[in-house]
Design a protein around this motif. Sequence first.
Motif, PDB file in Angstrom:
ATOM      1  N   VAL A 184       0.824  -1.210   0.000  1.00  0.00           N
ATOM      2  CA  VAL A 184       0.000   0.000   0.000  1.00  0.00           C
ATOM      3  C   VAL A 184       0.858   1.260   0.000  1.00  0.00           C
ATOM      4  O   VAL A 184       0.565   2.226  -0.720  1.00  0.00           O
ATOM      5  N   CYS A 185       1.936   1.256   0.771  1.00  0.00           N
ATOM      6  CA  CYS A 185       2.817   2.433   0.800  1.00  0.00           C
ATOM      7  C   CYS A 185       3.461   2.675  -0.568  1.00  0.00           C
ATOM      8  O   CYS A 185       3.573   3.823  -1.014  1.00  0.00           O
ATOM      9  N   GLY A 186       3.882   1.589  -1.228  1.00  0.00           N
ATOM     10  CA  GLY A 186       4.424   1.745  -2.580  1.00  0.00           C
ATOM     11  C   GLY A 186       3.409   2.342  -3.522  1.00  0.00           C
ATOM     12  O   GLY A 186       3.737   3.180  -4.374  1.00  0.00           O
ATOM     13  N   GLN A 199      -7.438  -0.454  -2.931  1.00  0.00           N
ATOM     14  CA  GLN A 199      -8.267  -1.555  -2.414  1.00  0.00           C
ATOM     15  C   GLN A 199      -7.849  -2.889  -3.022  1.00  0.00           C
ATOM     16  O   GLN A 199      -7.738  -3.902  -2.321  1.00  0.00           O
ATOM     17  N   LYS A 200      -7.596  -2.912  -4.326  1.00  0.00           N
ATOM     18  CA  LYS A 200      -7.155  -4.148  -4.991  1.00  0.00           C
ATOM     19  C   LYS A 200      -5.838  -4.627  -4.412  1.00  0.00           C
ATOM     20  O   LYS A 200      -5.653  -5.817  -4.122  1.00  0.00           O
ATOM     21  N   LEU A 201      -4.915  -3.694  -4.249  1.00  0.00           N
ATOM     22  CA  LEU A 201      -3.584  -4.061  -3.773  1.00  0.00           C
ATOM     23  C   LEU A 201      -3.608  -4.437  -2.288  1.00  0.00           C
ATOM     24  O   LEU A 201      -2.818  -5.272  -1.857  1.00  0.00           O
ATOM     25  N   SER A 202      -4.526  -3.844  -1.532  1.00  0.00           N
ATOM     26  CA  SER A 202      -4.693  -4.258  -0.128  1.00  0.00           C
ATOM     27  C   SER A 202      -5.137  -5.709  -0.057  1.00  0.00           C
ATOM     28  O   SER A 202      -4.630  -6.498   0.745  1.00  0.00           O
ATOM     29  N   ARG A 203      -6.089  -6.075  -0.904  1.00  0.00           N
ATOM     30  CA  ARG A 203      -6.567  -7.460  -0.914  1.00  0.00           C
ATOM     31  C   ARG A 203      -5.463  -8.422  -1.354  1.00  0.00           C
ATOM     32  O   ARG A 203      -5.300  -9.510  -0.782  1.00  0.00           O
TER      33      ARG A 203
END
Length: 312
Positions: free
Chosen positions: A208-210, A222-226
Amino acid sequence: MTTIQDQTTIITNQANLAAFDLSSYLAQIQPQVEAALDNSLPVVYPEKIYEAMRYSLLAGGKRLRPILCLATCEMLGGTTAMAMPTACALEMVHTMSLIHDDLPAMDNDDYRRGKLTNHKVYGEDIAILAGDGLLAYSFEYIAKATQGVPAEQVLQVIAQLSHAVGATGLVGGQVVDLECEGKSDTSVETLTYIHTHKTGALLESCVVCGAILASASAEVLQKLSRYAQNIGLAFQIVDDILDITATQEELGKTAGKDLQAQKATYPSIWGLDQSRRQAQKLVDEAKAELASFGEKGRPLMAIADFITSRTH
């Protein structure tokens, strides 16, 4: 929900993965991370604390967390340069968690990454302070060293990492983990709470930070969090499996510690075969979240596959 079009894209991406050499990718990026970590923390007075901090920070390892940050930022059009300070800070936080986790009051381990643990070399007092020093410095380093990123996004990165490492994340997961030691009735739900907070929250922050640094939209975040939540839990399931099946030499740390401490693990609840199936299911679900990124998502796809294939 994954659509038929997404499934087609996943199959195409998986075919492309055959041509993507993760080993070469890591061989290119890991030395950059090592050099950046070395430069991030010079030794000044009082030398002992900086030497202790560097001892664990530069002790090697897969550097999975900083690489996830860099790969995500680059996938979304950012640069290594803008993400490297955050990538280093993430490894500092991870290193802090290892130093503290190895202490006698926690897991009481003598080896980490094939070397004596920090408290075995510097004593418990300095080891505690080395972890504290790395944690505090990680936020300072993001704030001072990040270049070419709007201040609002840098602040967002700091807030995201703070949330992941505090009582809402790593610390909270560690507390529940300690409370469950020696109990035979720990549920899968409680075990999952422990690991989504103790391990998964920081892995999620890496991705998420990236993305935040590369100005990702809310939908992309949201996609990358999942994606990150799934690989984080898969990583822990594989860790539990390796604690049973791997040797100390392969792990670089004491094998069988979970069994000795009477900790609930996924294999102790599900068995090895079901644990492996669940880890693979999580990785497949993680990769599905990358379908819309096409070839740019290949490094993150390959890292997801690495989670279940690793041997240490």
